[in-house]
Scaffold this motif. Structure first.
Motif, PDB file in Angstrom:
ATOM      1  N   THR A  92       5.495  14.457  -9.169  1.00  0.00           N
ATOM      2  CA  THR A  92       6.032  13.764  -7.838  1.00  0.00           C
ATOM      3  C   THR A  92       6.531  14.728  -7.045  1.00  0.00           C
ATOM      4  O   THR A  92       7.698  15.397  -7.629  1.00  0.00           O
ATOM      5  N   THR A 151      -8.887   4.939  -6.689  1.00  0.00           N
ATOM      6  CA  THR A 151      -7.576   5.069  -6.149  1.00  0.00           C
ATOM      7  C   THR A 151      -7.885   6.136  -4.859  1.00  0.00           C
ATOM      8  O   THR A 151      -8.628   7.198  -5.291  1.00  0.00           O
ATOM      9  N   PRO A 205      -5.737  12.637  -4.233  1.00  0.00           N
ATOM     10  CA  PRO A 205      -4.678  13.208  -3.109  1.00  0.00           C
ATOM     11  C   PRO A 205      -5.219  14.655  -2.497  1.00  0.00           C
ATOM     12  O   PRO A 205      -6.030  15.227  -3.298  1.00  0.00           O
ATOM     13  N   PRO A 255      -3.718  12.091 -11.615  1.00  0.00           N
ATOM     14  CA  PRO A 255      -3.031  10.728 -11.524  1.00  0.00           C
ATOM     15  C   PRO A 255      -2.169  10.306 -12.693  1.00  0.00           C
ATOM     16  O   PRO A 255      -1.060   9.658 -12.316  1.00  0.00           O
ATOM     17  N   GLN A 304       3.420   8.031  -6.512  1.00  0.00           N
ATOM     18  CA  GLN A 304       2.377   7.465  -5.444  1.00  0.00           C
ATOM     19  C   GLN A 304       3.067   7.046  -4.234  1.00  0.00           C
ATOM     20  O   GLN A 304       4.120   6.468  -4.273  1.00  0.00           O
ATOM     21  N   ILE A 315       0.795   0.741  -2.822  1.00  0.00           N
ATOM     22  CA  ILE A 315       1.452   1.692  -3.954  1.00  0.00           C
ATOM     23  C   ILE A 315       1.299   0.810  -5.336  1.00  0.00           C
ATOM     24  O   ILE A 315       0.421   1.484  -6.302  1.00  0.00           O
ATOM     25  N   ASN A 338      -2.255   0.326  -6.431  1.00  0.00           N
ATOM     26  CA  ASN A 338      -3.008   1.657  -6.819  1.00  0.00           C
ATOM     27  C   ASN A 338      -2.558   1.871  -8.210  1.00  0.00           C
ATOM     28  O   ASN A 338      -3.172   2.560  -9.063  1.00  0.00           O
ATOM     29  N   LEU A 339      -1.134   1.834  -8.410  1.00  0.00           N
ATOM     30  CA  LEU A 339      -0.756   1.919  -9.727  1.00  0.00           C
ATOM     31  C   LEU A 339      -1.207   1.022 -10.907  1.00  0.00           C
ATOM     32  O   LEU A 339      -1.410   1.437 -12.019  1.00  0.00           O
ATOM     33  N   THR A 379      -4.328   2.659 -11.778  1.00  0.00           N
ATOM     34  CA  THR A 379      -4.064   3.795 -12.614  1.00  0.00           C
ATOM     35  C   THR A 379      -3.809   3.492 -13.847  1.00  0.00           C
ATOM     36  O   THR A 379      -4.419   4.064 -14.895  1.00  0.00           O
ATOM     37  N   GLU A 407       8.420   6.476  -2.342  1.00  0.00           N
ATOM     38  CA  GLU A 407       7.354   6.875  -3.609  1.00  0.00           C
ATOM     39  C   GLU A 407       8.064   6.372  -4.983  1.00  0.00           C
ATOM     40  O   GLU A 407       9.020   6.170  -4.669  1.00  0.00           O
ATOM     41  N   ASP A 452       7.396   6.274  -9.122  1.00  0.00           N
ATOM     42  CA  ASP A 452       7.251   6.884 -10.131  1.00  0.00           C
ATOM     43  C   ASP A 452       7.233   6.192 -11.532  1.00  0.00           C
ATOM     44  O   ASP A 452       8.428   5.728 -11.586  1.00  0.00           O
TER      45      ASP A 452
END
Length: 415
Positions: free
Chosen positions: A253, A288, A291, A297, A310, A343, A346-347, A350, A407, A409
């Motif tokens: 992060t 996803t 980066p 990830p 993310q 976000i 996508n998490l 993940t 963002e 985390d």
């Protein structure tokens, strides 16, 4: 091992959507706490009486108020401040640090590893500091690890080993005698040779390697990193050095900070590592966005999953159309709501790839470029977290992708 939410009836109930603490295995993750009763902003007992403005200290009063509530939180979870293994502290003004640290010494006989950075703001006006703690249960006591690295001026341990995990203090490029030492800065006689951020990053990572060696592990076993930059324009040079030290990079992060504790330091690096004997698995998440920077990830270690922070980016066009308001219809929709959904979706992917889900998140940290976005963010958060995890929310000076607003985390448990 699924998480257990901890109820703490004798501390103030927050306005926002989070739990005070979770317990999973031998660890307890607490929400970041500020000095508020959530009724009157900063309560009377945590601030100087305006009738007697030169008696007492706001930062000392707020720090005591927070630590007393965190003591109650850990007691409800079956542990105590004596078993804290990691602290992160976010100050709205680092000039308050000395007063804060005086109080800290009263509460921690064996001080935990600590990371201290500046923040652009906290969610309650008048709050000066937010404290975020992780503790272990008494049945799995932590051990302190010390090495030959520069010894800090402030009151914290270099690292602690708790079970299979090593929690290191955030490190700066300082020898704590002269500020930034010569080997971590450009020679003023040759100002166009070398790079300050590259030298500071190498200095820190070399010291972190020494710290982790003393704790029985290595940089190869780092499972989570957080990086705080005073100027995000230094990021590219930083990331070039990062690649040298981490051929198989951990989740990371990266956010902007309003300041660090030693003059002229540019970056603070905070890591958690696993012991070599721990079961560790890097998680690939092909569905996803991939980066641009050098990180993984997510990593699973035992019963925990550590995800990278993310952003709402596809890493091709910046903020993608589905995560932003249509410029042709500027008054329809909400940028922060769209970015938050992007976000969290996508998490979800993940954590699914790691074998878990948002329902098992044990700790969240959220970094906002503008805290005025918080209310809309929290509305979306409630949709995804009917039983919300502990959460820390602070302001940041910036994020790595243009126009991103937040963002997120996360750390999750296995079901």
């Amino acid at each position: 091992m699924p998480r257990e939410l901890i109820r703490v009836p004798d501390i103030p109930r927050p306005l926002a959507n989070y739990s005070p603490a979770t317990r999973v295995g031998h660890l307890v993750f607490a929400a970041g706490q500020v000095a508020s009763d959530f009724k009157t902003s900063v309560p009377r007992e945590a601030r100087v009486d305006p009738a007697f403005p030169y008696y007492g200290s706001d930062i000392k009063g707020q720090t005591r108020y927070i630590l007393e509530n965190l003591a109650r939180t850990f007691k409800a979870a079956g542990t105590s401040l004596d078993h804290v293994v990691k602290a992160q502290v976010f100050h709205t003004d680092l000039a308050n640090f000395a007063g804060f640290d005086e109080v800290w010494k009263e509460y921690f006989r064996t001080p935990p590893p600590r990371t201290t950075v500046g923040t652009t703001g906290l969610l309650i006006p008048g709050c000066l500091v937010e404290i975020d703690l992780i503790a272990t249960l008494p049945g799995t006591p932590a051990r302190v690890a010390n090495s030959s690295t520069p010894q800090p001026l402030a009151n914290y341990s270099e690292a602690m080993i708790a079970g299979d995990l090593v929690f290191a203090a955030g490190q700066l490029a300082s020898d704590f005698r002269t500020g930034v030492p010569p080997e971590a800065r450009i020679d003023p006689a040759f100002p166009y040779y070398g790079s300050s951020i590259k030298r500071q990053t190498r200095y820190i990572l070399d010291n972190l390697a020494t710290t982790l060696k003393a704790a029985g592990t290595t940089l190869d076993h780092v499972i989570k990193a957080q990086v705080f930059h005073t100027d995000l324009r230094n990021f590219n040079g930083f990331d070039e050095v990062w690649k040298e030290y981490f051929p198989a990079p951990p989740p990371r992060t990266t956010i902007g900070t309003s300041g660090l504790l030693v003059k002229d330091t540019l970056v603070e690096i905070d890591v958690i590592a696993a012991l070599p004997t721990a079961r560790r698995q890097a998680i690939s998440v092909p569905d996803t966005p991939q980066p641009l920077a050098h990180y993984t990830p997510a990593v699973r270690v035992g019963d925990l999953v550590f995800a990278a922070g993310q952003l709402a980016s596809d890493f091709k066009t910046g903020v993608p159309p589905e995560a932003r308001v249509d410029l042709a219809f500027p008054y329809y929709g909400s940028s922060i709501k769209r970015q938050t959904r992007y976000i969290l979706d996508n998490l979800v992917r993940t954590l699914k790839a790691a074998g878990t889900s948002l329902d098992q998140v044990v700790k969240a940290q959220v970094f906002h470029t503008d805290l005025a976005n918080f209310n809309d963010f929290d509305e979306v958060w409630r949709e995804y977290f009917p039983t919300p995890p502990p959460r820390t929310t602070v302001g940041t000076t910036g994020l790595l992708v243009k126009d991103t607003l937040v963002e997120i985390d996360l750390i999750a448990a296995m079901p």
